[in-house]
Design a protein around this motif. Structure first.
Motif, PDB file in Angstrom:
ATOM      1  N   LYS A  99       0.842  -1.185   0.000  1.00  0.00           N
ATOM      2  CA  LYS A  99       0.000   0.000   0.000  1.00  0.00           C
ATOM      3  C   LYS A  99       0.880   1.238   0.000  1.00  0.00           C
ATOM      4  N   GLU A 100       0.482   2.226  -0.766  1.00  0.00           N
ATOM      5  CA  GLU A 100       1.229   3.492  -0.798  1.00  0.00           C
ATOM      6  C   GLU A 100       0.713   4.386   0.331  1.00  0.00           C
ATOM      7  N   THR A 101       0.895   3.913   1.567  1.00  0.00           N
ATOM      8  CA  THR A 101       0.351   4.613   2.732  1.00  0.00           C
ATOM      9  C   THR A 101       0.977   5.992   2.886  1.00  0.00           C
ATOM     10  N   PHE A 102       2.290   6.042   2.778  1.00  0.00           N
ATOM     11  CA  PHE A 102       3.027   7.310   2.793  1.00  0.00           C
ATOM     12  C   PHE A 102       3.844   7.375   1.508  1.00  0.00           C
ATOM     13  N   SER A 103       3.848   8.514   0.853  1.00  0.00           N
ATOM     14  CA  SER A 103       4.649   8.620  -0.364  1.00  0.00           C
ATOM     15  C   SER A 103       5.153  10.038  -0.568  1.00  0.00           C
ATOM     16  N   THR A 104       6.313  10.112  -1.184  1.00  0.00           N
ATOM     17  CA  THR A 104       6.864  11.389  -1.632  1.00  0.00           C
ATOM     18  C   THR A 104       7.194  11.270  -3.106  1.00  0.00           C
ATOM     19  N   ILE A 137       8.644  19.024  -3.627  1.00  0.00           N
ATOM     20  CA  ILE A 137       8.355  17.651  -3.220  1.00  0.00           C
ATOM     21  C   ILE A 137       6.845  17.546  -2.997  1.00  0.00           C
ATOM     22  N   ARG A 138       6.260  16.463  -3.471  1.00  0.00           N
ATOM     23  CA  ARG A 138       4.854  16.169  -3.180  1.00  0.00           C
ATOM     24  C   ARG A 138       4.818  15.088  -2.111  1.00  0.00           C
ATOM     25  N   ALA A 139       4.120  15.314  -1.005  1.00  0.00           N
ATOM     26  CA  ALA A 139       4.036  14.363   0.106  1.00  0.00           C
ATOM     27  C   ALA A 139       2.577  13.973   0.328  1.00  0.00           C
ATOM     28  N   ILE A 140       2.307  12.662   0.339  1.00  0.00           N
ATOM     29  CA  ILE A 140       0.949  12.154   0.490  1.00  0.00           C
ATOM     30  C   ILE A 140       0.890  11.197   1.681  1.00  0.00           C
ATOM     31  N   GLY A 141      -0.139  11.321   2.509  1.00  0.00           N
ATOM     32  CA  GLY A 141      -0.381  10.390   3.606  1.00  0.00           C
ATOM     33  C   GLY A 141       0.142  10.849   4.949  1.00  0.00           C
ATOM     34  N   PHE A 142       0.956  11.887   4.950  1.00  0.00           N
ATOM     35  CA  PHE A 142       1.532  12.397   6.197  1.00  0.00           C
ATOM     36  C   PHE A 142       0.562  13.394   6.832  1.00  0.00           C
ATOM     37  N   ALA A 143       0.180  13.131   8.065  1.00  0.00           N
ATOM     38  CA  ALA A 143      -0.828  13.971   8.717  1.00  0.00           C
ATOM     39  C   ALA A 143      -0.262  15.330   9.083  1.00  0.00           C
ATOM     40  N   GLY A 144      -1.061  16.363   8.797  1.00  0.00           N
ATOM     41  CA  GLY A 144      -0.742  17.694   9.269  1.00  0.00           C
ATOM     42  C   GLY A 144       0.357  18.419   8.540  1.00  0.00           C
ATOM     43  N   ILE A 145       0.753  17.942   7.340  1.00  0.00           N
ATOM     44  CA  ILE A 145       1.782  18.652   6.601  1.00  0.00           C
ATOM     45  C   ILE A 145       1.249  19.005   5.214  1.00  0.00           C
ATOM     46  N   GLN A 156       9.123  20.799   7.385  1.00  0.00           N
ATOM     47  CA  GLN A 156       8.888  19.396   7.738  1.00  0.00           C
ATOM     48  C   GLN A 156      10.170  18.564   7.738  1.00  0.00           C
ATOM     49  N   ASN A 157      11.271  19.148   7.276  1.00  0.00           N
ATOM     50  CA  ASN A 157      12.562  18.455   7.194  1.00  0.00           C
ATOM     51  C   ASN A 157      12.523  17.235   6.272  1.00  0.00           C
ATOM     52  N   ILE A 158      11.678  17.314   5.239  1.00  0.00           N
ATOM     53  CA  ILE A 158      11.727  16.351   4.130  1.00  0.00           C
ATOM     54  C   ILE A 158      12.554  17.007   3.034  1.00  0.00           C
TER      55      ILE A 158
END
Length: 274
Positions: A99-104, A137-145, A156-158
């Motif tokens: 599952k792509e639960t978290f992705s960048t 950067i595109r970030a998906i699934g991370f709460a609150g960012i 977010q230090n990504i």
């Protein structure tokens, strides 16, 4: 004799299956004491690189007490063009499922027509690499960012960076804070996916409303079908910059008419004790 042969074959199959599963599991080594996300990857010398022949990439996945790191390398020109235009999507599922639960995704595409990345000569390739400094950067699934952020500087230090070496290798480095994975258990095996997104041309949105997935115009009847070069049809034209950037923010990276194919692979991460 038949029974013995059957048992032998079954044993060989079991051994092959185990070997195949083991090959998919990456032992996550502790990262170097000092990691700098600059695309140079000098600090990773001596680390064993995993190889995916399908996607023509070498890669390292590592961690320390703070971050999960991805280092990806390729000398394949077509893969380099895909990366620079459409980005690499790095997905993680701490539950170990596909599952792509978290992705960048980096670099996040910022144009609707990526056809200019399809045939880059050396000079333009280097120019595009240098331009990734200003990419998102595109970030998906991370709460609150926020879903879109700067690759070199964000709250977010990504972080992510790309460089091109003297011997023609494209190097991508990325760091994601472990705390963003919703307190997932880093002692278990995680699933991961690395996808080199294909280039695409997005269709123009209709006017009179906000740009979004439902606002994509269909090609005119008799226009030659879905291919960018097919049947005498013309390349879809994009809308003005405002609507274009809105679509880029709201659609998936592979939306629109494909130009080149994407490639991806799954694996498991077995974390070392910190």
């Amino acid at each position: 004799m038949k029974k013995v042969s059957y048992c032998l074959a079954a044993s060989c199959l079991a051994l092959f299956t185990v070997a195949k599963l083991n090959a998919q599991t990456i032992a996550v080594k502790n990262a170097p004491a000092t990691v700098k996300i600059d695309g140079n990857a000098d600090e990773w010398k001596g680390y064993e690189e995993s190889v995916n022949e399908k996607s023509h990439v070498n890669y390292i996945i590592s961690s320390d007490k703070d971050n999960l790191y991805l280092v990806l390398k390729t000398k394949d020109r077509k893969k380099q063009q895909n990366i620079l235009g459409a980005g690499v999507t790095f997905s993680v599922d701490p539950a170990g499922k596909k599952k792509e639960t978290f992705s960048t995704t980096f670099p996040q595409p910022d144009m609707d027509d990526l056809s200019e990345f399809e045939h880059l000569d050396d000079a333009n390739l280097k120019m595009r690499v240098a331009a990734t400094e200003f990419k998102k950067i595109r970030a998906i699934g991370f709460a609150g960012i926020p879903p879109i952020m700067g690759a070199q500087k964000n709250d977010q230090n990504i972080f992510a960076s790309i460089k091109y070496t003297a011997d023609g290798e494209l190097v991508l480095e990325e760091a994601i804070p472990l705390k963003l994975f919703a307190a997932a258990d880093a002692a278990s095996e995680w699933a991961f996916n690395i996808k080199l997104n294909g280039l695409f041309v997005r269709l123009a949105p209709s006017f009179g409303g906000s740009a979004g997935a439902s606002d994509i115009a269909t090609p005119p009847a008799g226009g030659g079908g879905g291919g960018r070069r097919g049947g005498g049809g013309s390349t879809p034209r994009v809308s003005p910059a405002g609507a274009s950037s809105s679509i880029a923010m709201n659609l998936n990276n592979n939306g629109g008419t494909p130009i080149t194919s994407s490639s991806d692979f799954w694996g498991k991460l077995a974390f070392a004790k910190q």
